[in-house]
Structure formats: structure tokens, C-alpha cells
Design a protein around this motif. Structure first.
Motif, PDB file in Angstrom:
ATOM      1  N   LEU A   1     -50.607   3.986  -0.207  1.00 49.94           N
ATOM      2  CA  LEU A   1     -50.061   5.287   0.190  1.00 49.94           C
ATOM      3  C   LEU A   1     -50.488   5.628   1.619  1.00 49.94           C
ATOM      4  CD1 LEU A   1     -48.308   7.623  -0.833  1.00 49.94           C
ATOM      5  CD2 LEU A   1     -50.393   8.810  -1.503  1.00 49.94           C
ATOM      6  N   ALA A   2     -51.738   5.281   1.971  1.00 52.07           N
ATOM      7  CA  ALA A   2     -52.190   5.520   3.350  1.00 52.07           C
ATOM      8  C   ALA A   2     -51.266   4.801   4.329  1.00 52.07           C
ATOM      9  CB  ALA A   2     -53.630   5.055   3.526  1.00 52.07           C
ATOM     10  N   ALA A   3     -50.923   3.555   4.015  1.00 51.77           N
ATOM     11  CA  ALA A   3     -50.039   2.786   4.899  1.00 51.77           C
ATOM     12  C   ALA A   3     -48.642   3.412   4.941  1.00 51.77           C
ATOM     13  CB  ALA A   3     -49.959   1.336   4.424  1.00 51.77           C
ATOM     14  N   MET A   4     -48.132   3.806   3.754  1.00 55.61           N
ATOM     15  CA  MET A   4     -46.786   4.371   3.689  1.00 55.61           C
ATOM     16  C   MET A   4     -46.692   5.681   4.476  1.00 55.61           C
ATOM     17  SD  MET A   4     -46.271   3.645  -0.384  1.00 55.61           S
ATOM     18  CE  MET A   4     -44.805   4.582  -0.661  1.00 55.61           C
ATOM     19  N   VAL A   5     -47.695   6.552   4.250  1.00 51.76           N
ATOM     20  CA  VAL A   5     -47.664   7.862   4.896  1.00 51.76           C
ATOM     21  C   VAL A   5     -47.861   7.711   6.401  1.00 51.76           C
ATOM     22  CG1 VAL A   5     -48.840  10.094   5.042  1.00 51.76           C
ATOM     23  CG2 VAL A   5     -48.415   9.071   2.821  1.00 51.76           C
ATOM     24  N   PHE A   6     -48.723   6.766   6.789  1.00 52.89           N
ATOM     25  CA  PHE A   6     -48.931   6.505   8.215  1.00 52.89           C
ATOM     26  C   PHE A   6     -47.616   6.053   8.865  1.00 52.89           C
ATOM     27  CE2 PHE A   6     -50.278   3.627  11.712  1.00 52.89           C
ATOM     28  CZ  PHE A   6     -50.906   4.573  12.508  1.00 52.89           C
ATOM     29  N   ALA A   7     -46.905   5.149   8.190  1.00 54.01           N
ATOM     30  CA  ALA A   7     -45.630   4.655   8.724  1.00 54.01           C
ATOM     31  C   ALA A   7     -44.619   5.790   8.833  1.00 54.01           C
ATOM     32  CB  ALA A   7     -45.083   3.532   7.847  1.00 54.01           C
ATOM     33  N   GLU A   8     -44.608   6.671   7.828  1.00 54.01           N
ATOM     34  CA  GLU A   8     -43.661   7.786   7.859  1.00 54.01           C
ATOM     35  C   GLU A   8     -44.020   8.776   8.967  1.00 54.01           C
ATOM     36  OE1 GLU A   8     -41.301  10.108   4.448  1.00 54.01           O
ATOM     37  OE2 GLU A   8     -43.378  10.769   4.628  1.00 54.01           O
TER      38      GLU A   8
ATOM     39  N   GLY B   1     -42.843   7.867  12.192  1.00 53.96           N
ATOM     40  CA  GLY B   1     -41.384   7.803  12.292  1.00 53.96           C
ATOM     41  C   GLY B   1     -40.828   6.397  12.105  1.00 53.96           C
ATOM     42  N   LEU B   2     -41.628   5.496  11.526  1.00 53.41           N
ATOM     43  CA  LEU B   2     -41.176   4.120  11.337  1.00 53.41           C
ATOM     44  C   LEU B   2     -40.294   3.963  10.107  1.00 53.41           C
ATOM     45  CD1 LEU B   2     -44.583   2.345  12.082  1.00 53.41           C
ATOM     46  CD2 LEU B   2     -42.572   2.397  13.567  1.00 53.41           C
ATOM     47  N   THR B   3     -40.499   4.824   9.128  1.00 52.23           N
ATOM     48  CA  THR B   3     -39.734   4.726   7.888  1.00 52.23           C
ATOM     49  C   THR B   3     -39.728   6.079   7.190  1.00 52.23           C
ATOM     50  OG1 THR B   3     -39.511   3.510   5.822  1.00 52.23           O
ATOM     51  CG2 THR B   3     -41.741   4.054   6.488  1.00 52.23           C
ATOM     52  N   LYS B   4     -38.893   6.156   6.163  1.00 44.65           N
ATOM     53  CA  LYS B   4     -38.898   7.363   5.341  1.00 44.65           C
ATOM     54  C   LYS B   4     -39.220   6.917   3.922  1.00 44.65           C
ATOM     55  CE  LYS B   4     -36.734  11.584   4.262  1.00 44.65           C
ATOM     56  NZ  LYS B   4     -37.949  11.794   3.466  1.00 44.65           N
TER      57      LYS B   4
ATOM     58  N   THR C   1     -38.939   6.691   0.214  1.00 50.48           N
ATOM     59  CA  THR C   1     -38.074   7.012  -0.919  1.00 50.48           C
ATOM     60  C   THR C   1     -38.530   6.143  -2.080  1.00 50.48           C
ATOM     61  OG1 THR C   1     -36.485   5.262  -0.430  1.00 50.48           O
ATOM     62  CG2 THR C   1     -36.094   7.387   0.632  1.00 50.48           C
ATOM     63  N   ALA C   2     -38.082   6.495  -3.291  1.00 48.56           N
ATOM     64  CA  ALA C   2     -38.517   5.727  -4.453  1.00 48.56           C
ATOM     65  C   ALA C   2     -38.102   4.261  -4.330  1.00 48.56           C
ATOM     66  CB  ALA C   2     -37.946   6.344  -5.731  1.00 48.56           C
ATOM     67  N   ARG C   3     -36.899   4.032  -3.783  1.00 53.29           N
ATOM     68  CA  ARG C   3     -36.441   2.641  -3.649  1.00 53.29           C
ATOM     69  C   ARG C   3     -37.257   1.884  -2.604  1.00 53.29           C
ATOM     70  NH1 ARG C   3     -30.113   1.800  -3.259  1.00 53.29           N
ATOM     71  NH2 ARG C   3     -29.876   4.048  -3.135  1.00 53.29           N
ATOM     72  N   GLN C   4     -37.579   2.595  -1.509  1.00 52.99           N
ATOM     73  CA  GLN C   4     -38.448   1.989  -0.498  1.00 52.99           C
ATOM     74  C   GLN C   4     -39.800   1.644  -1.114  1.00 52.99           C
ATOM     75  OE1 GLN C   4     -38.778   2.084   3.258  1.00 52.99           O
ATOM     76  NE2 GLN C   4     -36.573   1.799   3.321  1.00 52.99           N
ATOM     77  N   GLY C   5     -40.225   2.488  -2.061  1.00 53.24           N
ATOM     78  CA  GLY C   5     -41.514   2.266  -2.712  1.00 53.24           C
ATOM     79  C   GLY C   5     -41.593   0.908  -3.392  1.00 53.24           C
TER      80      GLY C   5
ATOM     81  N   VAL D   1     -49.584  16.647   6.683  1.00 53.23           N
ATOM     82  CA  VAL D   1     -50.298  15.388   6.698  1.00 53.23           C
ATOM     83  C   VAL D   1     -50.671  15.022   8.132  1.00 53.23           C
ATOM     84  CG1 VAL D   1     -50.171  12.948   6.142  1.00 53.23           C
ATOM     85  CG2 VAL D   1     -49.064  14.614   4.676  1.00 53.23           C
ATOM     86  N   SER D   2     -51.951  14.921   8.366  1.00 57.43           N
ATOM     87  CA  SER D   2     -52.378  14.422   9.668  1.00 57.43           C
ATOM     88  C   SER D   2     -53.066  13.092   9.434  1.00 57.43           C
ATOM     89  CB  SER D   2     -53.333  15.411  10.310  1.00 57.43           C
ATOM     90  OG  SER D   2     -54.539  15.418   9.590  1.00 57.43           O
ATOM     91  N   LEU D   3     -53.654  12.554  10.467  1.00 57.49           N
ATOM     92  CA  LEU D   3     -54.272  11.241  10.322  1.00 57.49           C
ATOM     93  C   LEU D   3     -55.531  11.292   9.460  1.00 57.49           C
ATOM     94  CD1 LEU D   3     -53.870   9.601  13.833  1.00 57.49           C
ATOM     95  CD2 LEU D   3     -52.733   9.014  11.693  1.00 57.49           C
ATOM     96  N   LEU D   4     -56.187  12.450   9.421  1.00 59.20           N
ATOM     97  CA  LEU D   4     -57.454  12.539   8.697  1.00 59.20           C
ATOM     98  C   LEU D   4     -57.323  12.215   7.209  1.00 59.20           C
ATOM     99  CD1 LEU D   4     -60.388  13.082   9.488  1.00 59.20           C
ATOM    100  CD2 LEU D   4     -60.084  15.424   8.679  1.00 59.20           C
ATOM    101  N   PRO D   5     -56.370  12.871   6.486  1.00 61.04           N
ATOM    102  CA  PRO D   5     -56.228  12.513   5.062  1.00 61.04           C
ATOM    103  C   PRO D   5     -55.845  11.053   4.864  1.00 61.04           C
ATOM    104  CG  PRO D   5     -54.745  14.313   5.637  1.00 61.04           C
ATOM    105  CD  PRO D   5     -55.518  13.999   6.861  1.00 61.04           C
ATOM    106  N   ILE D   6     -55.106  10.495   5.800  1.00 62.87           N
ATOM    107  CA  ILE D   6     -54.729   9.079   5.687  1.00 62.87           C
ATOM    108  C   ILE D   6     -55.983   8.213   5.765  1.00 62.87           C
ATOM    109  CG2 ILE D   6     -53.455   7.196   6.778  1.00 62.87           C
ATOM    110  CD1 ILE D   6     -51.400   9.209   7.688  1.00 62.87           C
ATOM    111  N   ALA D   7     -56.859   8.566   6.721  1.00 66.50           N
ATOM    112  CA  ALA D   7     -58.106   7.810   6.866  1.00 66.50           C
ATOM    113  C   ALA D   7     -58.972   7.958   5.614  1.00 66.50           C
ATOM    114  CB  ALA D   7     -58.862   8.291   8.097  1.00 66.50           C
ATOM    115  N   PHE D   8     -59.034   9.178   5.063  1.00 65.07           N
ATOM    116  CA  PHE D   8     -59.812   9.403   3.837  1.00 65.07           C
ATOM    117  C   PHE D   8     -59.244   8.593   2.673  1.00 65.07           C
ATOM    118  CE2 PHE D   8     -61.779  13.358   5.589  1.00 65.07           C
ATOM    119  CZ  PHE D   8     -63.085  13.007   5.309  1.00 65.07           C
ATOM    120  N   ALA D   9     -57.909   8.583   2.574  1.00 62.01           N
ATOM    121  CA  ALA D   9     -57.265   7.832   1.489  1.00 62.01           C
ATOM    122  C   ALA D   9     -57.596   6.354   1.608  1.00 62.01           C
ATOM    123  CB  ALA D   9     -55.751   8.046   1.533  1.00 62.01           C
TER     124      ALA D   9
END
Lengths: 225, 55
Positions: A87-94, A97-100, A102-106, B12-20
Motif C-alpha cells: 500500500l505504501a508503494a501504491m499510495v506513493f505512486a498515486e 501522479g504515476l497511477t490511479k 483502482t480495484a483492477r489495478q490492485g 496523504v503526505s509522505l509521512l504516513p507512507i513512510a510509517f506504513a
């Protein structure tokens, strides 16, 4: 920590961990317990009479409920851990602005996680059936860790890198295998090779299911309001 | 729908991502990597089943 990151990772991780544990008890643990019969000498392959035949069949789960409960518990710990990282990777990518999400992307994220964390390390160090000795634990853990980090970075670069940079992802994916995993100089496993091969594929298949479910559930929880 | 998406992004900022990521690493260290014998024995079957190097 952002509430939604926490709840998505924990809910998805617990659910995927429980499903993975269930699949393991149907497909993987019986083979593991059968391997233990050879590891402990309760069954002997190529036994004293010189016959290459040995009895086939898993011993059943037995009455060690504490042990099996631990397996379920650690599956949940592991999948929640995977869930946080994925999830950290997914949210970071989103966020970048690299991706959005979605359940299918998941599903794709989950499959990529399976490739990086399970399949790539297993390419060099196959899942270990009890009764099939491997090299020293230290170097194996180092190679394993290095491989999953390089593979995850490699997939990321291939997915999101531009031009020639994307190609460097291929190098990252290949490098650990060209270096090579630590192996023993000799074979001296006491478990039947057929069982060992089955165990490896059962383990990987089960992990593939677990990771795909995890990726789907993570994005499903994440996109819910 | 649009507002919700924007809000989610802003939250969501970078901090929660780092914590996760850190939380994930700690959990996986315990379940897959640590060699303390209590942890190793308890996680044994799961490590084998997940193709983690076990012992």
C-alpha cells in the motif's frame, strides 16, 4: 499514521492472511508434514532394503493445534506486513501522479508483489521442503533480501521509468540470478525429489493467490469512502 | 466523488507512507527474518510455506 492507510493495510492483510492460511492448510502444510516424516527418519526414501520406493501420503494435520494456530497467526502478520509495504508503494505512486489506484489495478500490484517477493527469490532459492538441506542461513537470507529489494525496484523502474531508465529495471531483475544464490556443493536431501518439487509449486501457487487477493483487497479498501 | 478523491490525496503526505513502509518492514522482520529461536519455531511452518529462508 493516516487512518486510512492503517485500516486498509490491516483489513486487507488480515483477510488475505486468513485466506492464504486456509489455502496453505489444504495444499502446502500436508506436503510439509509429509516432508517432516523423511526429515525425522519416520519414513526413509531409498531405505535399508535398497528399494527406491517409499510410501506416499501426508500424515494428516494431527493434533498440534498450537503449532497450526501459530501458522495462521504468522500468516496474518506476514500479509499485514506485505499489505503495509504494498500500500505504501501504491499510495506513493498515486501521490506522484504515476497511477490511479483502482480495484483492477490492485490485482496487478498484487501480482507484481508476488513476482518481486516470492517468485524472484524462489527462482534462486526454491521453497524448502523439510528434509532438503540448504546452504548456511546467513548468506541465504542476505541473497533473499537483496533479491526481493532489487526485484521490487526493477519492477517499479520498468513500470514507471521512462526510456532507457526503464531498461535498467531488467538489469535489476537479472542481477541477483547472474550473481547466483548460495547453494551446497552436494545434494544430500532425504526427502523424495518428487515431493520437494510439488511442495515448491504448491507453495508458489498459494502465495500467488494470497498476493493477488491482497492487492485487490488493498485497493478495494483504499478506494472505499 | 471528485471532492472525495481530492480530499483523500490531500490527506496523504509522505509521512504516513513512510510509517506504513516501516510498519511493514517490522512485521516482516518478525515473521520472516528474525532468527531468535522462539520466533523461529513459532513461524517455522509459515516460513517454509512462504518460501522464506528458514534454517
Amino acid at each position: 499514521m493516516n487512518q486510512k492507510v492503517l485500516t486498509s493495510a490491516v483489513f486487507a492483510g488480515v483477510a488475505a492472511g486468513l485466506i492464504a492460511a486456509l489455502l496453505q492448510f489444504v495444499f502446502v502444510i500436508p506436503a510439509l508434514l509429509e516432508g517432516e516424516l523423511f526429515e525425522t527418519g519416520a519414513r526413509i526414501h531409498f531405505g535399508a532394503n535398497g528399494s527406491p520406493e517409499s510410501e506416499r501420503g501426508a500424515p494428516g494435520l494431527g493434533g498440534e493445534w498450537g503449532r497450526h494456530l501459530m501458522t495462521v497467526g504468522f500468516n496474518i502478520v506476514t500479509y499485514v506486513g506485505f499489505g503495509f509495504l504494498l500500500l505504501a508503494a501504491m499510495v506513493f505512486a498515486e501521490l506522484r501522479g504515476l497511477t490511479k489506484i483502482t480495484a483492477r489495478q490492485g490485482l496487478i500490484w498484487g501480482l507484481a508483489g508476488f513476482i518481486a517477493i516470492q517468485l524472484a527469490p524462489a527462482f534462486g532459492l526454491p521453497p524448502e521442503l523439510p528434509g532438503t538441506p540448504a546452504a548456511e542461513i546467513g548468506p541465504r537470507q542476505m541473497w533473499w533480501l537483496g533479491t526481493l529489494v532489487a526485484s521490487a525496484l526493477g519492477l517499479w523502474v520498468i513500470a514507471f521509468g521512462r526510456g532507457v531508465i526503464a531498461l535498467s529495471g531488467v538489469v535489476l531483475l537479472l542481477a541477483p540470478h547472474l550473481i547466483g544464490a548460495p547453494h551446497l556443493d552436494t545434494y544430500w536431501g532425504v526427502s523424495p525429489p518428487e515431493l520437494s518439487a510439488e511442495f515448491a509449486t504448491l507453495s508458489l501457487g498459494t502465495a500467488a493467490a494470497g498476493w493477488t487477493i491482497l492487492g485487490f483487497l488493498l485497493s478495494w479498501f483504499w478506494t472505499r469512502d | 466523488m471528485n471532492t472525495a478523491t481530492t480530499q483523500t490525496r490531500a490527506d496523504v503526505s509522505l509521512l504516513p507512507i513512510a510509517f506504513a513502509a516501516l510498519a511493514g518492514l517490522m512485521l516482516l522482520f518478525a515473521s520472516g527474518y528474525a532468527q531468535a529461536s522462539v520466533l523461529h519455531d513459532a513461524a517455522h511452518d509459515q516460513r517454509h510455506a512462504m518460501a522464506f529462508p528458514c534454517h
